[in-house]
Scaffold this active site. Structure first.
Site, PDB file in Angstrom:
ATOM      1  N   ILE A  18       0.835  -1.212   0.000  1.00 36.18           N
ATOM      2  CA  ILE A  18       0.000   0.000   0.000  1.00 36.18           C
ATOM      3  C   ILE A  18       0.869   1.261   0.000  1.00 36.18           C
ATOM      4  O   ILE A  18       0.563   2.238  -0.694  1.00 36.18           O
ATOM      5  CB  ILE A  18      -0.956  -0.035   1.222  1.00 36.18           C
ATOM      6  CG1 ILE A  18      -1.999  -1.143   1.034  1.00 36.18           C
ATOM      7  CG2 ILE A  18      -1.631   1.327   1.420  1.00 36.18           C
ATOM      8  CD1 ILE A  18      -2.844  -1.446   2.263  1.00 36.18           C
ATOM      9  N   ASP A  59      13.797   2.555  10.114  1.00 36.33           N
ATOM     10  CA  ASP A  59      12.977   1.586  10.853  1.00 36.33           C
ATOM     11  C   ASP A  59      12.109   2.441  11.774  1.00 36.33           C
ATOM     12  O   ASP A  59      12.651   3.153  12.636  1.00 36.33           O
ATOM     13  CB  ASP A  59      13.907   0.665  11.653  1.00 36.33           C
ATOM     14  CG  ASP A  59      13.143  -0.294  12.548  1.00 36.33           C
ATOM     15  OD1 ASP A  59      11.941  -0.078  12.809  1.00 36.33           O
ATOM     16  OD2 ASP A  59      13.757  -1.264  13.018  1.00 36.33           O
ATOM     17  N   VAL A  60      10.796   2.389  11.587  1.00 35.48           N
ATOM     18  CA  VAL A  60       9.942   3.325  12.335  1.00 35.48           C
ATOM     19  C   VAL A  60       9.935   3.083  13.843  1.00 35.48           C
ATOM     20  O   VAL A  60       9.436   3.907  14.595  1.00 35.48           O
ATOM     21  CB  VAL A  60       8.480   3.357  11.798  1.00 35.48           C
ATOM     22  CG1 VAL A  60       8.432   3.829  10.370  1.00 35.48           C
ATOM     23  CG2 VAL A  60       7.786   2.018  11.987  1.00 35.48           C
ATOM     24  N   TYR A 150      -3.140  -6.790  16.669  1.00 40.24           N
ATOM     25  CA  TYR A 150      -3.192  -5.903  15.493  1.00 40.24           C
ATOM     26  C   TYR A 150      -4.401  -4.973  15.609  1.00 40.24           C
ATOM     27  O   TYR A 150      -4.301  -3.767  15.385  1.00 40.24           O
ATOM     28  CB  TYR A 150      -3.266  -6.765  14.225  1.00 40.24           C
ATOM     29  CG  TYR A 150      -3.302  -6.001  12.916  1.00 40.24           C
ATOM     30  CD1 TYR A 150      -2.141  -5.488  12.356  1.00 40.24           C
ATOM     31  CD2 TYR A 150      -4.512  -5.800  12.243  1.00 40.24           C
ATOM     32  CE1 TYR A 150      -2.175  -4.792  11.149  1.00 40.24           C
ATOM     33  CE2 TYR A 150      -4.555  -5.111  11.042  1.00 40.24           C
ATOM     34  CZ  TYR A 150      -3.377  -4.605  10.500  1.00 40.24           C
ATOM     35  OH  TYR A 150      -3.427  -3.916   9.309  1.00 40.24           O
ATOM     36  N   LYS A 154      -4.377  -0.822  15.795  1.00 45.49           N
ATOM     37  CA  LYS A 154      -5.022   0.027  14.791  1.00 45.49           C
ATOM     38  C   LYS A 154      -6.099   0.918  15.436  1.00 45.49           C
ATOM     39  O   LYS A 154      -6.330   2.041  14.980  1.00 45.49           O
ATOM     40  CB  LYS A 154      -5.590  -0.823  13.654  1.00 45.49           C
ATOM     41  CG  LYS A 154      -4.483  -1.496  12.817  1.00 45.49           C
ATOM     42  CD  LYS A 154      -3.540  -0.484  12.190  1.00 45.49           C
ATOM     43  CE  LYS A 154      -2.530  -1.121  11.244  1.00 45.49           C
ATOM     44  NZ  LYS A 154      -1.657  -0.138  10.587  1.00 45.49           N
TER      45      LYS A 154
HETATM   46  P1  NAD Z   1       3.208  -5.070   3.413  1.00 47.70           P
HETATM   47  O1  NAD Z   1       3.743  -6.031   4.422  1.00 47.70           O
HETATM   48  O2  NAD Z   1       2.863  -5.567   2.060  1.00 47.70           O
HETATM   49  O3  NAD Z   1       4.205  -3.824   3.270  1.00 47.70           O
HETATM   50  C1  NAD Z   1       4.621  -3.146   4.435  1.00 47.70           C
HETATM   51  C2  NAD Z   1       5.873  -2.342   4.149  1.00 47.70           C
HETATM   52  O4  NAD Z   1       6.271  -1.750   5.395  1.00 47.70           O
HETATM   53  C3  NAD Z   1       7.041  -3.216   3.680  1.00 47.70           C
HETATM   54  O5  NAD Z   1       7.710  -2.599   2.614  1.00 47.70           O
HETATM   55  C4  NAD Z   1       7.920  -3.337   4.924  1.00 47.70           C
HETATM   56  O6  NAD Z   1       9.307  -3.503   4.642  1.00 47.70           O
HETATM   57  C5  NAD Z   1       7.646  -2.015   5.625  1.00 47.70           C
HETATM   58  N1  NAD Z   1       7.926  -2.087   7.058  1.00 47.70           N
HETATM   59  C6  NAD Z   1       7.617  -3.088   7.917  1.00 47.70           C
HETATM   60  N2  NAD Z   1       8.103  -2.822   9.138  1.00 47.70           N
HETATM   61  C7  NAD Z   1       8.717  -1.607   9.058  1.00 47.70           C
HETATM   62  C8  NAD Z   1       9.412  -0.803   9.982  1.00 47.70           C
HETATM   63  N3  NAD Z   1       9.615  -1.198  11.242  1.00 47.70           N
HETATM   64  N4  NAD Z   1       9.901   0.381   9.557  1.00 47.70           N
HETATM   65  C9  NAD Z   1       9.736   0.794   8.276  1.00 47.70           C
HETATM   66  N5  NAD Z   1       9.104   0.054   7.337  1.00 47.70           N
HETATM   67  C10 NAD Z   1       8.602  -1.140   7.731  1.00 47.70           C
HETATM   68  O7  NAD Z   1       1.935  -4.422   4.092  1.00 47.70           O
HETATM   69  P2  NAD Z   1       0.693  -3.640   3.436  1.00 47.70           P
HETATM   70  O8  NAD Z   1      -0.413  -4.597   3.292  1.00 47.70           O
HETATM   71  O9  NAD Z   1       1.138  -2.835   2.294  1.00 47.70           O
HETATM   72  O10 NAD Z   1       0.321  -2.706   4.679  1.00 47.70           O
HETATM   73  C11 NAD Z   1       0.614  -1.315   4.712  1.00 47.70           C
HETATM   74  C12 NAD Z   1      -0.200  -0.678   5.823  1.00 47.70           C
HETATM   75  O11 NAD Z   1      -1.578  -0.887   5.559  1.00 47.70           O
HETATM   76  C13 NAD Z   1       0.067  -1.289   7.203  1.00 47.70           C
HETATM   77  O12 NAD Z   1       0.015  -0.279   8.185  1.00 47.70           O
HETATM   78  C14 NAD Z   1      -1.091  -2.242   7.374  1.00 47.70           C
HETATM   79  O13 NAD Z   1      -1.370  -2.508   8.724  1.00 47.70           O
HETATM   80  C15 NAD Z   1      -2.195  -1.475   6.686  1.00 47.70           C
HETATM   81  N6  NAD Z   1      -3.321  -2.299   6.248  1.00 47.70           N
HETATM   82  C16 NAD Z   1      -3.157  -3.271   5.315  1.00 47.70           C
HETATM   83  C17 NAD Z   1      -4.262  -4.008   4.918  1.00 47.70           C
HETATM   84  C18 NAD Z   1      -4.172  -5.084   3.870  1.00 47.70           C
HETATM   85  O14 NAD Z   1      -5.165  -5.773   3.662  1.00 47.70           O
HETATM   86  N7  NAD Z   1      -3.071  -5.241   3.165  1.00 47.70           N
HETATM   87  C19 NAD Z   1      -5.512  -3.775   5.490  1.00 47.70           C
HETATM   88  C20 NAD Z   1      -5.629  -2.782   6.455  1.00 47.70           C
HETATM   89  C21 NAD Z   1      -4.535  -2.041   6.813  1.00 47.70           C
END
Ligand code: NAD
Length: 249
Positions: A18, A59-60, A150, A154
């Site tokens: 995302i 790294d956040v 989780y 959130k």
């Molecule tokens: P993903 O795992 O595909 O990508 C996450 C990215 O964040 C990766 O590039 C990873 O390297 C990076 N990351 C992880 N830990 C980190 C850290 N400590 N510091 C910096 N970067 C870090 O996940 P996604 O599905 O793209 O999710 C993105 C956001 O959307 C997240 O906050 C997730 O909770 C939220 N979200 C996702 C979904 C879904 O269905 N995919 C639904 C609701 C919310």
């Protein structure tokens, strides 16, 4: 579209999923974006592909790294108009069977991460009258088995969004959140085996029943772009649910 023309943007966790879709669409919509990720290989590749303004990894969970990455983004961009707190992780486990270490870890990434990034970015956003988009989840508005910690993180992101929006209103900084349902990323791929084992229903059927189809990362990016733009100038303290109707029924 140019709804973000001239906006200077920093997106955490934007090497994939995302976050990458947000960095891509924001760039297409006229913004200058600095990409950032835990994994430098993905952020560099994403930035090259998108034509981003630059890369500033962090790294956040590490406050010093976050401060330094936001400082670098400000240098590259000449200021900051938008912070997108996207980096997040999932942990799939019945809540009370989860280890305390993994509970602390998900809070460090999903809650402490946006907290320290908002703190580091706010002086710059006060200067630009900018805004923050926090990526929360429908897990923050409803409970889900296997996603207990989780869900809690959130919900905390939504509450930090509300409180920061109210506290920052006098300074002219808007703060909003988006709450996606299941979207097609590596995170959801990792969750599928546990969901199928728990429900005995193929994940595609579950998704079809509950939200019609998987969301795309672009579905999320479109709403984030609106919230980051001046078109949303009266929108603050809100959380937008994007889930194909899953939580409506
Ligand atoms: P993903 O795992 O595909 O990508 C996450 C990215 O964040 C990766 O590039 C990873 O390297 C990076 N990351 C992880 N830990 C980190 C850290 N400590 N510091 C910096 N970067 C870090 O996940 P996604 O599905 O793209 O999710 C993105 C956001 O959307 C997240 O906050 C997730 O909770 C939220 N979200 C996702 C979904 C879904 O269905 N995919 C639904 C609701 C919310």
């Amino acid at each position: 579209m140019t709804e973000l023309a001239g906006k200077r943007v920093f997106v955490t966790g934007s090497g994939a999923g995302i976050g990458k879709a947000i960095a891509t669409l924001f760039t297409q919509n006229g913004a200058r974006v600095v990409v950032s990720d835990l994994d430098p290989a993905t952020s560099k590749a994403a930035a090259d592909e998108i034509g981003a303004a630059g890369v500033a990894d962090c790294d956040v969970t590490d406050e010093a790294q976050v401060q330094s990455a936001i400082g670098r983004a400000v240098e590259i961009l000449g200021g900051l108009d938008v912070l997108v707190n996207n980096a997040g992780i999932e942990i799939s486990s019945p809540l009370l069977q989860q280890s305390t270490e993994s509970f602390d870890k998900i809070w460090a990434v999903n809650v402490r991460g946006p907290f320290v990034a908002m703190k580091a970015a706010i002086p710059h956003l006060m200067e630009s009258k900018g805004n923050i988009v926090n990526i929360a989840s429908i897990a923050g508005v409803g409970g889900s088995p296997l996603l207990g910690s989780y869900c809690a993180t959130k919900a905390a992101v939504i509450q930090m969004t509300r409180v920061t929006a109210v506290e920052m209103r006098p300074a002219g900084v808007r703060v909003n959140a988006v709450c996606p349902g299941f979207a097609d990323t590596a995170m959801v791929e990792r969750l599928v085996p546990d969901f199928e084992a728990a429900t005995q229903v193929p994940f595609t059927d579950l998704v079809a029943m509950k939200q019609g189809r998987l969301g795309t990362p672009q579905d999320i990016a479109e709403v984030a772009s609106f919230l980051a733009s001046d078109r949303a100038s009266w929108v603050t303290g809100s959380h937008y649910v994007l889930d194909g109707g899953l939580t409506a029924s």
